[in-house]
Design a protein around this motif. Structure first.
Motif, PDB file in Angstrom:
ATOM      1  N   ASP A  15      -0.476  23.283 -18.920  1.00  0.00           N
ATOM      2  CA  ASP A  15       0.000  22.072 -19.566  1.00  0.00           C
ATOM      3  C   ASP A  15       0.244  22.260 -21.063  1.00  0.00           C
ATOM      4  OD1 ASP A  15       0.160  20.576 -17.348  1.00  0.00           O
ATOM      5  OD2 ASP A  15      -1.707  19.479 -17.617  1.00  0.00           O
ATOM      6  N   GLU A  16      -0.042  23.433 -21.575  1.00  0.00           N
ATOM      7  CA  GLU A  16       0.169  23.686 -22.992  1.00  0.00           C
ATOM      8  C   GLU A  16       1.649  23.520 -23.330  1.00  0.00           C
ATOM      9  OE1 GLU A  16      -2.909  26.942 -24.584  1.00  0.00           O
ATOM     10  OE2 GLU A  16      -1.680  27.627 -22.925  1.00  0.00           O
ATOM     11  N   ILE A  17       1.912  22.848 -24.434  1.00  0.00           N
ATOM     12  CA  ILE A  17       3.297  22.692 -24.872  1.00  0.00           C
ATOM     13  C   ILE A  17       3.729  23.942 -25.614  1.00  0.00           C
ATOM     14  CG2 ILE A  17       4.892  21.301 -26.239  1.00  0.00           C
ATOM     15  CD1 ILE A  17       3.033  18.933 -25.840  1.00  0.00           C
ATOM     16  N   PHE A  18       2.882  24.367 -26.561  1.00  0.00           N
ATOM     17  CA  PHE A  18       3.150  25.587 -27.328  1.00  0.00           C
ATOM     18  C   PHE A  18       1.878  26.422 -27.381  1.00  0.00           C
ATOM     19  CE2 PHE A  18       6.253  22.546 -29.135  1.00  0.00           C
ATOM     20  CZ  PHE A  18       7.416  23.262 -28.897  1.00  0.00           C
ATOM     21  N   TRP A  19       2.041  27.737 -27.514  1.00  0.00           N
ATOM     22  CA  TRP A  19       0.907  28.640 -27.606  1.00  0.00           C
ATOM     23  C   TRP A  19       1.369  29.938 -28.270  1.00  0.00           C
ATOM     24  CZ3 TRP A  19       3.780  27.605 -23.348  1.00  0.00           C
ATOM     25  CH2 TRP A  19       4.366  28.683 -22.677  1.00  0.00           C
ATOM     26  N   HIS A  20       0.406  30.794 -28.591  1.00  0.00           N
ATOM     27  CA  HIS A  20       0.714  32.095 -29.178  1.00  0.00           C
ATOM     28  C   HIS A  20       0.314  33.196 -28.219  1.00  0.00           C
ATOM     29  CE1 HIS A  20       1.164  35.349 -32.045  1.00  0.00           C
ATOM     30  NE2 HIS A  20      -0.064  35.735 -31.791  1.00  0.00           N
ATOM     31  N   ASP A  21       1.199  34.168 -28.057  1.00  0.00           N
ATOM     32  CA  ASP A  21       0.922  35.326 -27.223  1.00  0.00           C
ATOM     33  C   ASP A  21       0.349  36.430 -28.113  1.00  0.00           C
ATOM     34  OD1 ASP A  21       1.320  37.882 -25.803  1.00  0.00           O
ATOM     35  OD2 ASP A  21       2.366  36.658 -24.325  1.00  0.00           O
ATOM     36  N   GLU A  22      -0.789  36.995 -27.701  1.00  0.00           N
ATOM     37  CA  GLU A  22      -1.452  38.005 -28.535  1.00  0.00           C
ATOM     38  C   GLU A  22      -0.603  39.253 -28.747  1.00  0.00           C
ATOM     39  OE1 GLU A  22      -4.079  40.272 -25.081  1.00  0.00           O
ATOM     40  OE2 GLU A  22      -5.037  38.847 -26.447  1.00  0.00           O
ATOM     41  N   ASN A  23       0.415  39.455 -27.931  1.00  0.00           N
ATOM     42  CA  ASN A  23       1.277  40.633 -28.092  1.00  0.00           C
ATOM     43  C   ASN A  23       2.427  40.395 -29.065  1.00  0.00           C
ATOM     44  OD1 ASN A  23      -0.132  42.269 -26.151  1.00  0.00           O
ATOM     45  ND2 ASN A  23       0.837  41.063 -24.526  1.00  0.00           N
ATOM     46  N   ASP A  24       2.595  39.152 -29.519  1.00  0.00           N
ATOM     47  CA  ASP A  24       3.676  38.846 -30.455  1.00  0.00           C
ATOM     48  C   ASP A  24       3.299  39.259 -31.866  1.00  0.00           C
ATOM     49  OD1 ASP A  24       5.377  37.770 -28.558  1.00  0.00           O
ATOM     50  OD2 ASP A  24       4.531  35.755 -28.748  1.00  0.00           O
ATOM     51  N   GLU A  25       4.294  39.712 -32.602  1.00  0.00           N
ATOM     52  CA  GLU A  25       4.072  40.144 -33.981  1.00  0.00           C
ATOM     53  C   GLU A  25       3.764  38.955 -34.884  1.00  0.00           C
ATOM     54  OE1 GLU A  25       6.551  42.225 -37.683  1.00  0.00           O
ATOM     55  OE2 GLU A  25       7.520  41.841 -35.755  1.00  0.00           O
ATOM     56  N   PHE A  26       2.837  39.178 -35.794  1.00  0.00           N
ATOM     57  CA  PHE A  26       2.559  38.208 -36.851  1.00  0.00           C
ATOM     58  C   PHE A  26       2.474  38.988 -38.154  1.00  0.00           C
ATOM     59  CE2 PHE A  26      -0.292  36.181 -39.835  1.00  0.00           C
ATOM     60  CZ  PHE A  26       0.214  34.894 -39.907  1.00  0.00           C
ATOM     61  N   THR A  27       3.351  38.680 -39.094  1.00  0.00           N
ATOM     62  CA  THR A  27       3.370  39.390 -40.368  1.00  0.00           C
ATOM     63  C   THR A  27       3.348  38.397 -41.511  1.00  0.00           C
ATOM     64  OG1 THR A  27       4.684  41.174 -39.401  1.00  0.00           O
ATOM     65  CG2 THR A  27       4.586  41.074 -41.795  1.00  0.00           C
ATOM     66  N   LEU A  28       2.459  38.620 -42.454  1.00  0.00           N
ATOM     67  CA  LEU A  28       2.354  37.763 -43.629  1.00  0.00           C
ATOM     68  C   LEU A  28       2.296  38.638 -44.872  1.00  0.00           C
ATOM     69  CD1 LEU A  28       0.187  34.633 -44.135  1.00  0.00           C
ATOM     70  CD2 LEU A  28      -0.055  36.521 -45.726  1.00  0.00           C
ATOM     71  N   ILE A  29       3.189  38.380 -45.809  1.00  0.00           N
ATOM     72  CA  ILE A  29       3.185  39.094 -47.082  1.00  0.00           C
ATOM     73  C   ILE A  29       2.843  38.096 -48.175  1.00  0.00           C
ATOM     74  CG2 ILE A  29       4.540  40.430 -48.726  1.00  0.00           C
ATOM     75  CD1 ILE A  29       6.235  41.431 -46.446  1.00  0.00           C
TER      76      ILE A  29
END
Length: 229
Positions: free
Chosen positions: A17-31
């Motif tokens: 039922d989640e509308i949005f979520w994060h997949d642990e395999n997706d890239e996350f980059t913060l500068i």
């Protein structure tokens, strides 16, 4: 007599039922180039921190939120009250981002009420991109594919029908309304107000990755006078 446990499927659908979520395999980059030149590349199970020279990279963030992209629905009035039909979906989108955003970059909102003359002061939240920064945003909307696009109407890796539409396809939602949903959702989360976004690039495609359940890929960076040709 033993009581029967409630085995209704409603109690078992929390994850679906989640509308949005994060997949642990997706890239996350913060500068975060605020004078310390720190780069953080982070996934669910791994975090890597690198120190860069000053001004080597522009301050930016890149992330992916899974779930079928949604357009922003205009506020409506019911029984004399105005409400936001997109509120639940926007909260889910924001919560998904906050789960992967390092704690030190979470927005901080302080209610500053003056003790003198009972005057309330308006204070902007402390966010990753402060109000004096201009931003460039790029967004890719990967629209969820219908079951008819899969062999046997069953989604799965490599199960897209040969005659199914490609990535470019006219889906129902307008790309500008999809972009408005994201920009509005990130108010007081990554920036103070979406008016800071002075450059916007958006594209919508049919999702062709994995189970093709849809996703929103976002990249935001600071923009300066020298960047304008």
């Amino acid at each position: 007599k033993k009581e029967k446990k409630n085995t209704s499927p409603v109690n078992k659908r929390k994850s679906t039922d989640e509308i949005f979520w994060h997949d642990e395999n997706d890239e996350f980059t913060l500068i975060a180039n605020n004078g310390d030149g720190i780069v953080i590349t982070r996934t669910e199970n791994n975090e890597n921190t690198t120190f860069l020279g000053l001004n080597e990279n522009k301050k930016s963030i890149k992330f992916t939120i899974r779930g079928n992209p949604r357009p922003l629905v205009r506020h409506r009035t019911s029984r004399g009250f105005m409400y936001n039909p997109s509120q639940k979906a926007q909260e889910s989108f924001r919560d998904s981002l906050l789960k992967i955003l390092p704690q030190k970059y979470h927005p901080t909102i302080i209610d500053d009420i003056s003790d003198h003359d009972d005057v309330e002061a308006t204070v902007n939240p402390t966010v990753f991109f402060p109000p004096d920064e201009f931003l460039e945003m790029s967004v890719k909307f990967r629209i969820k594919r219908p079951l008819s696009h899969f062999v046997g109407n069953k989604p799965g890796h490599g199960r897209i029908r040969p005659n199914a539409p490609g990535k470019l396809h006219n889906s129902r939602s307008d790309v500008d309304n999809l972009a408005k949903f994201v920009m509005d959702s990130l108010n007081e989360v990554l920036y103070v107000d979406d008016r800071q976004v002075v450059s916007l690039k958006a594209i919508k495609v049919l999702d062709s990755d994995g189970l093709c359940r849809g996703a929103t890929e976002v990249f935001i960076r600071t923009l300066e006078e020298d960047d304008i040709v």
